[in-house]
Design a protein around this motif. Structure first.
Motif, PDB file in Angstrom:
ATOM      1  N   ARG A  63       0.921  -1.301  -0.241  1.00 59.31           N
ATOM      2  CA  ARG A  63      -0.179  -0.597   0.189  1.00 59.31           C
ATOM      3  C   ARG A  63       0.845   1.725   0.029  1.00 59.31           C
ATOM      4  O   ARG A  63       0.481   2.259  -0.742  1.00 59.31           O
ATOM      5  CB  ARG A  63      -0.517   0.672   1.020  1.00 59.31           C
ATOM      6  N   GLU A  64       1.939   1.125   0.600  1.00 58.97           N
ATOM      7  CA  GLU A  64       2.841   2.485   0.566  1.00 58.97           C
ATOM      8  C   GLU A  64       3.373   2.821  -0.498  1.00 58.97           C
ATOM      9  O   GLU A  64       3.645   3.748  -0.925  1.00 58.97           O
ATOM     10  CB  GLU A  64       3.754   2.208   1.983  1.00 58.97           C
ATOM     11  N   HIS A  65       4.008   1.585  -1.306  1.00 59.90           N
ATOM     12  CA  HIS A  65       4.063   1.551  -2.704  1.00 59.90           C
ATOM     13  C   HIS A  65       3.330   2.153  -3.492  1.00 59.90           C
ATOM     14  O   HIS A  65       3.702   3.073  -4.650  1.00 59.90           O
ATOM     15  CB  HIS A  65       4.698   0.335  -3.054  1.00 59.90           C
ATOM     16  N   LEU A  66       2.008   2.137  -3.402  1.00 62.64           N
ATOM     17  CA  LEU A  66       0.954   2.409  -4.236  1.00 62.64           C
ATOM     18  C   LEU A  66       0.932   4.025  -3.893  1.00 62.64           C
ATOM     19  O   LEU A  66       0.369   4.581  -4.807  1.00 62.64           O
ATOM     20  CB  LEU A  66      -0.329   2.285  -4.238  1.00 62.64           C
ATOM     21  N   ALA A  67       1.681   4.521  -2.863  1.00 64.23           N
ATOM     22  CA  ALA A  67       1.152   5.977  -2.634  1.00 64.23           C
ATOM     23  C   ALA A  67       2.123   6.323  -3.005  1.00 64.23           C
ATOM     24  O   ALA A  67       2.183   8.474  -2.464  1.00 64.23           O
ATOM     25  CB  ALA A  67       1.274   5.980  -0.947  1.00 64.23           C
ATOM     26  N   MET A  68       3.076   6.421  -3.152  1.00 59.06           N
ATOM     27  CA  MET A  68       4.404   6.642  -3.400  1.00 59.06           C
ATOM     28  C   MET A  68       4.874   8.122  -4.694  1.00 59.06           C
ATOM     29  O   MET A  68       3.710   7.257  -5.523  1.00 59.06           O
ATOM     30  CB  MET A  68       6.062   5.556  -3.208  1.00 59.06           C
ATOM     31  N   ARG A  69       5.325   8.638  -4.390  1.00 61.12           N
ATOM     32  CA  ARG A  69       5.407   9.832  -5.411  1.00 61.12           C
ATOM     33  C   ARG A  69       5.940   9.103  -7.197  1.00 61.12           C
ATOM     34  O   ARG A  69       5.695   9.602  -8.398  1.00 61.12           O
ATOM     35  CB  ARG A  69       6.153  10.789  -5.574  1.00 61.12           C
ATOM     36  N   HIS A  70       7.191   8.288  -7.019  1.00 57.75           N
ATOM     37  CA  HIS A  70       7.475   7.586  -8.193  1.00 57.75           C
ATOM     38  C   HIS A  70       6.761   6.588  -8.974  1.00 57.75           C
ATOM     39  O   HIS A  70       6.726   6.839  -9.953  1.00 57.75           O
ATOM     40  CB  HIS A  70       9.236   7.036  -7.760  1.00 57.75           C
ATOM     41  N   PHE A  71       6.026   6.250  -8.325  1.00 56.94           N
ATOM     42  CA  PHE A  71       4.928   5.072  -8.837  1.00 56.94           C
ATOM     43  C   PHE A  71       3.536   6.372  -9.537  1.00 56.94           C
ATOM     44  O   PHE A  71       2.989   5.591 -10.344  1.00 56.94           O
ATOM     45  CB  PHE A  71       4.051   4.740  -7.915  1.00 56.94           C
ATOM     46  N   HIS A  72       3.339   6.845  -9.039  1.00 58.25           N
ATOM     47  CA  HIS A  72       2.214   7.873  -9.498  1.00 58.25           C
ATOM     48  C   HIS A  72       2.871   8.516 -11.211  1.00 58.25           C
ATOM     49  O   HIS A  72       1.950   8.813 -11.743  1.00 58.25           O
ATOM     50  CB  HIS A  72       1.798   8.433  -8.399  1.00 58.25           C
ATOM     51  N   ASP A  73       4.155   9.096 -10.634  1.00 54.40           N
ATOM     52  CA  ASP A  73       4.794   9.301 -11.662  1.00 54.40           C
ATOM     53  C   ASP A  73       4.769   8.761 -12.555  1.00 54.40           C
ATOM     54  O   ASP A  73       4.676   8.704 -13.759  1.00 54.40           O
ATOM     55  CB  ASP A  73       6.328   9.840 -11.258  1.00 54.40           C
ATOM     56  N   PHE A  74       5.129   7.517 -12.936  1.00 54.25           N
ATOM     57  CA  PHE A  74       4.870   6.017 -14.001  1.00 54.25           C
ATOM     58  C   PHE A  74       3.730   5.261 -14.078  1.00 54.25           C
ATOM     59  O   PHE A  74       3.406   5.753 -15.686  1.00 54.25           O
ATOM     60  CB  PHE A  74       5.585   4.721 -13.500  1.00 54.25           C
ATOM     61  N   ASP A  75       2.898   5.964 -13.385  1.00 49.05           N
ATOM     62  CA  ASP A  75       1.381   5.507 -13.743  1.00 49.05           C
ATOM     63  C   ASP A  75       1.597   6.329 -14.850  1.00 49.05           C
ATOM     64  O   ASP A  75       0.049   5.961 -15.758  1.00 49.05           O
ATOM     65  CB  ASP A  75       0.863   5.131 -12.413  1.00 49.05           C
ATOM     66  N   ARG A  76       1.090   7.908 -13.874  1.00 44.86           N
ATOM     67  CA  ARG A  76       0.513   8.811 -14.891  1.00 44.86           C
ATOM     68  C   ARG A  76       1.842   9.027 -17.040  1.00 44.86           C
ATOM     69  O   ARG A  76       0.466   8.555 -17.633  1.00 44.86           O
ATOM     70  CB  ARG A  76       0.435  10.430 -14.500  1.00 44.86           C
ATOM     71  N   ALA A  77       2.226   8.293 -17.001  1.00 45.79           N
ATOM     72  CA  ALA A  77       3.490   8.015 -17.618  1.00 45.79           C
ATOM     73  C   ALA A  77       3.088   7.652 -18.617  1.00 45.79           C
ATOM     74  O   ALA A  77       2.712   7.768 -19.683  1.00 45.79           O
ATOM     75  CB  ALA A  77       4.849   8.285 -17.306  1.00 45.79           C
ATOM     76  N   SER A  78       2.761   5.917 -18.304  1.00 45.42           N
ATOM     77  CA  SER A  78       2.272   4.994 -18.482  1.00 45.42           C
ATOM     78  C   SER A  78       1.196   4.875 -19.225  1.00 45.42           C
ATOM     79  O   SER A  78       0.349   3.581 -19.842  1.00 45.42           O
ATOM     80  CB  SER A  78       3.047   3.794 -18.367  1.00 45.42           C
ATOM     81  N   SER A  79       0.082   5.213 -18.352  1.00 46.10           N
ATOM     82  CA  SER A  79      -1.766   4.884 -18.478  1.00 46.10           C
ATOM     83  C   SER A  79      -1.877   4.638 -19.431  1.00 46.10           C
ATOM     84  O   SER A  79      -2.662   4.477 -20.147  1.00 46.10           O
ATOM     85  CB  SER A  79      -1.927   5.254 -17.802  1.00 46.10           C
ATOM     86  N   GLU A  80      -1.856   5.265 -20.968  1.00 45.40           N
ATOM     87  CA  GLU A  80      -2.243   5.353 -22.248  1.00 45.40           C
ATOM     88  C   GLU A  80      -2.025   4.647 -23.088  1.00 45.40           C
ATOM     89  O   GLU A  80      -1.616   4.424 -24.219  1.00 45.40           O
ATOM     90  CB  GLU A  80      -1.841   7.175 -23.074  1.00 45.40           C
ATOM     91  N   TRP A  81      -0.477   3.925 -22.764  1.00 46.21           N
ATOM     92  CA  TRP A  81       0.177   3.206 -23.731  1.00 46.21           C
ATOM     93  C   TRP A  81      -0.635   1.223 -23.080  1.00 46.21           C
ATOM     94  O   TRP A  81      -0.156   0.675 -23.561  1.00 46.21           O
ATOM     95  CB  TRP A  81       1.825   2.566 -23.288  1.00 46.21           C
ATOM     96  N   VAL A  82      -1.096   1.334 -21.885  1.00 49.85           N
ATOM     97  CA  VAL A  82      -1.413   0.293 -20.991  1.00 49.85           C
ATOM     98  C   VAL A  82      -3.106  -0.457 -22.241  1.00 49.85           C
ATOM     99  O   VAL A  82      -3.933   0.300 -22.015  1.00 49.85           O
ATOM    100  CB  VAL A  82      -1.994   0.468 -20.078  1.00 49.85           C
ATOM    101  N   VAL A  83      -2.793  -1.710 -22.773  1.00 47.57           N
ATOM    102  CA  VAL A  83      -3.605  -2.014 -23.707  1.00 47.57           C
ATOM    103  C   VAL A  83      -4.660  -2.802 -22.098  1.00 47.57           C
ATOM    104  O   VAL A  83      -6.017  -2.889 -21.807  1.00 47.57           O
ATOM    105  CB  VAL A  83      -3.700  -3.023 -24.683  1.00 47.57           C
ATOM    106  N   LYS A  84      -3.879  -4.123 -21.844  1.00 49.30           N
ATOM    107  CA  LYS A  84      -4.655  -4.129 -20.993  1.00 49.30           C
ATOM    108  C   LYS A  84      -3.734  -4.531 -18.930  1.00 49.30           C
ATOM    109  O   LYS A  84      -2.112  -4.638 -19.436  1.00 49.30           O
ATOM    110  CB  LYS A  84      -4.520  -5.814 -21.497  1.00 49.30           C
TER     111      LYS A  84
END
Length: 97
Positions: A63-84
């Protein structure tokens, strides 16, 4: 111990960008999160699919991992690349085998 297994299929044209982003996220997770014990990134050579194998001290560390800034940066940058994307969480069984 808490294991997380994630399968991610990305747009073929974003495979290299995703590879770079997820490897950075994995390295940052291992460096900055004491509760992140393992973060392996595997790639299917025949399709734009990745498998993440993550081990955390416990569910709270994940849960702490999911709250980390680097996780949010990665998720925001890659979300449009993900098909599934599929996420599965597992906890260690305690007791006698």
């Amino acid at each position: 111990m808490h294991a997380v297994v994630v399968t991610i299929e990305v747009l073929p044209e974003k495979r290299n960008a995703f590879r770079d982003a997820i490897l950075t996220n994995a390295a940052q997770s291992l460096a900055a999160e004491p509760g992140c014990l393992t973060f392996d990134v595997l790639e299917n050579p025949k399709s734009p699919e990745f498998l993440l194998y993550e081990i955390y001290r416990d569910a709270e560390a994940f849960r702490e991992h999911l709250a980390m800034r680097h996780f949010h940066d990665f998720d925001r940058a890659s979300s449009e690349w993900v098909v599934k994307k599929q996420v599965a969480e597992y906890g260690r069984l305690e007791g006698k085998p």
